[in-house]
Design an enzyme around this catalytic site. Sequence first.
Site, PDB file in Angstrom:
ATOM      1  N   THR A  26       0.818  -1.170   0.000  1.00 39.57           N
ATOM      2  CA  THR A  26       0.000   0.000   0.000  1.00 39.57           C
ATOM      3  C   THR A  26       0.875   1.252   0.000  1.00 39.57           C
ATOM      4  O   THR A  26       1.999   1.218   0.446  1.00 39.57           O
ATOM      5  CB  THR A  26      -0.840  -0.037   1.297  1.00 39.57           C
ATOM      6  OG1 THR A  26      -1.452  -1.291   1.346  1.00 39.57           O
ATOM      7  CG2 THR A  26      -1.800   1.090   1.381  1.00 39.57           C
ATOM      8  N   THR A  73      -3.625   0.535  -2.940  1.00 41.21           N
ATOM      9  CA  THR A  73      -2.858  -0.678  -2.654  1.00 41.21           C
ATOM     10  C   THR A  73      -3.115  -1.782  -3.673  1.00 41.21           C
ATOM     11  O   THR A  73      -4.140  -1.769  -4.363  1.00 41.21           O
ATOM     12  CB  THR A  73      -3.230  -1.194  -1.241  1.00 41.21           C
ATOM     13  OG1 THR A  73      -2.351  -2.255  -0.883  1.00 41.21           O
ATOM     14  CG2 THR A  73      -4.657  -1.703  -1.182  1.00 41.21           C
TER      15      THR A  73
HETATM   16  O1  DON Z   1      -6.813  -2.662   2.585  1.00 39.20           O
HETATM   17  C1  DON Z   1      -6.090  -3.067   3.490  1.00 39.20           C
HETATM   18  O2  DON Z   1      -6.322  -2.854   4.659  1.00 39.20           O
HETATM   19  C2  DON Z   1      -4.825  -3.822   3.126  1.00 39.20           C
HETATM   20  N1  DON Z   1      -5.014  -4.502   1.900  1.00 39.20           N
HETATM   21  C3  DON Z   1      -3.675  -2.873   3.087  1.00 39.20           C
HETATM   22  C4  DON Z   1      -2.365  -3.544   2.772  1.00 39.20           C
HETATM   23  C5  DON Z   1      -1.173  -2.753   3.144  1.00 39.20           C
HETATM   24  O3  DON Z   1      -1.259  -1.719   3.753  1.00 39.20           O
HETATM   25  C6  DON Z   1       0.145  -3.308   2.792  1.00 39.20           C
HETATM   26  N2  DON Z   1       1.168  -2.312   2.973  1.00 39.20           N
HETATM   27  N3  DON Z   1       2.098  -2.180   3.570  1.00 39.20           N
END
Ligand code: DON
Length: 592
Positions: free
Chosen positions: A403, A421
């Site tokens: 993300t 993301t």
């Molecule tokens: O939407 C969500 O909460 C997750 N798919 C976010 C993933 C995420 O932040 C990965 N990053 N570091």
Amino acid sequence: MDRGLHQQTMETRLPGRSGSLQTLTRMACLALCLATLTTPVFSQAILEGERFHPASAHNGMVATSHTLATEVALKVLKDGGNAVDAAVTAGFALAVTQPRSGNIGGGGFMLISKGDGSAPEAIDYREKAPSAATETMYQDESGNVIQNRSRFTHLAAGVPGTVAGLAMALERHGTLSLKQALAPAIELAREGFIVPQRFSEGLEQARERLQRWPATQATFYKKDGSAWKAGERFRQPELATTLQRIADEGVKGFYQGETAQLIVEEMERHGGLITRQDLIDYQPIVRAPVHGNYRGYDIYSMSPPSSGGAHIVQILNILEGFPIRELGHNSADTIHYMAEAMKLAYADRSEYLGDTDYVDVPLKGLTSKPYAEQLRQGIKQDKARPASDIRPGQPPGYESPETTHFSVVDKWGNAVSNTYTINFSYGSGITVEGAGFLLNNEMDDFSAKPGVPNAYGLIGGEANKVEPGKRMLSSMSPTIVRKDNRNFLVTGSPGGSRIITTTLQVIMNVIDHDMNIQTAVNAPRIHHQWLPDQIRIEQGVSTDTVRLLEGRGHKVVTNSAMGAIQSIMIGEDGTLYGGADPRRSTSSAMGY
Ligand code: DON
């Protein structure tokens, strides 16, 4: 709030005396002022920083996780574009320069709060489950979850929303055409850019997972299979062509025609579910953000299908009843109360949160002050409540019915907070053959089976089960804080389940602990998500503090860096302060 007034007040109270008497008087006054201040006032140092200096500017500020994206967005502002123009330009540029998390194969949320004080709006461009998705699609015949199916196969991908979402933002609030907003991204993809160390390291780390897929190998690695090295120029000709089709044909250039055909063929070759109709049907949605109030500041953050806004407001409501400022930043007392409040919120998340187009979410109850008061009563001052003793609460009344984050503020005071993301670093690892972009593995954010944790250890229930066309629950929390109807703080972060707590702590660092934005971003963070029953801390929380927490019954574990929060704060005089997160080495905040 009296930001900027503290120093002035001290000076005006000290009319012309001289020498040591004056110094003594000043010191006495300082001590008195500090001792008697019950209402906080903010010095210029708090805005501009003594420990970590924020970027500062007067006409526009951009904070993203990649310098090249920051630069192209800043140019848009300098050329007279507004914050939405710059944000959309940054969004497309990050899809080129930061393929591990920037994306057109994924989705996200954009919060827009105009400088004129009108109600902020959220654009939900979260991915959707394909129409052929089923509740048990990640389970075997005996009902056991097959973990990798929702993470590393073509079944992991939701219908992407980014292109439609960014286009919608531009259409509603921008002044640029889609073609103009895409131009820098197309150039970066076609002409290439110099690879930073982090880019190269990321590809090395993910090599095994990514090289399983020939199109991913061909797109992101050299012919001999080695990763691009820092200092080398990396080009993405297929992605440039894909972006050009959007520039030429608009949203249809992605959701219909050649790109759609390439996605559908990719699905058909590998047993994926996304159909031509799923792509045609994809629509972003304009939503009202969740709204709360913390110590006189208005908090606007993302509404369902994100859990972010609901739980940031809920945790702040609980903590408002404790004297956090007096207890001090990252003291054992403060961390204890934060962890206890976080546990309660994440327990509720597991039960109540899901896509409001499919399930009723008791949003009003969850974010209400009386419910927070009730939850606060259960928090003990000297003892951690074991997670096993905590069950989702009873919020009042259902209402009737890797993300990356970037923040932008323009010279008119318009603010954009955007988190998007493809879920994991490099998403599913699967590149659409011929189209040059990675597909998300966002389906893992659904609950594959009630009670079975997802990759972030988050438990979900019925409310977040897989259903055709439904949006999977998210933690992404693009947030804008207003004071007296003026935009004040623009913030948000990646980090999976830790997004909510990361964003929460930057808000608290500014409001409770008087930190300037860069110091607030840099400060060591903590996290608790109910299950597993542990407080995760970053390096920098003292050993004495950890011992005190353990003495209250907390399990404390040290975690690597949590989140990468890109923030902007707006001073009372309109000065813009940017705080990019050093946890991502390519982060940058720049203004003009
Ligand atoms: O939407 C969500 O909460 C997750 N798919 C976010 C993933 C995420 O932040 C990965 N990053 N570091």
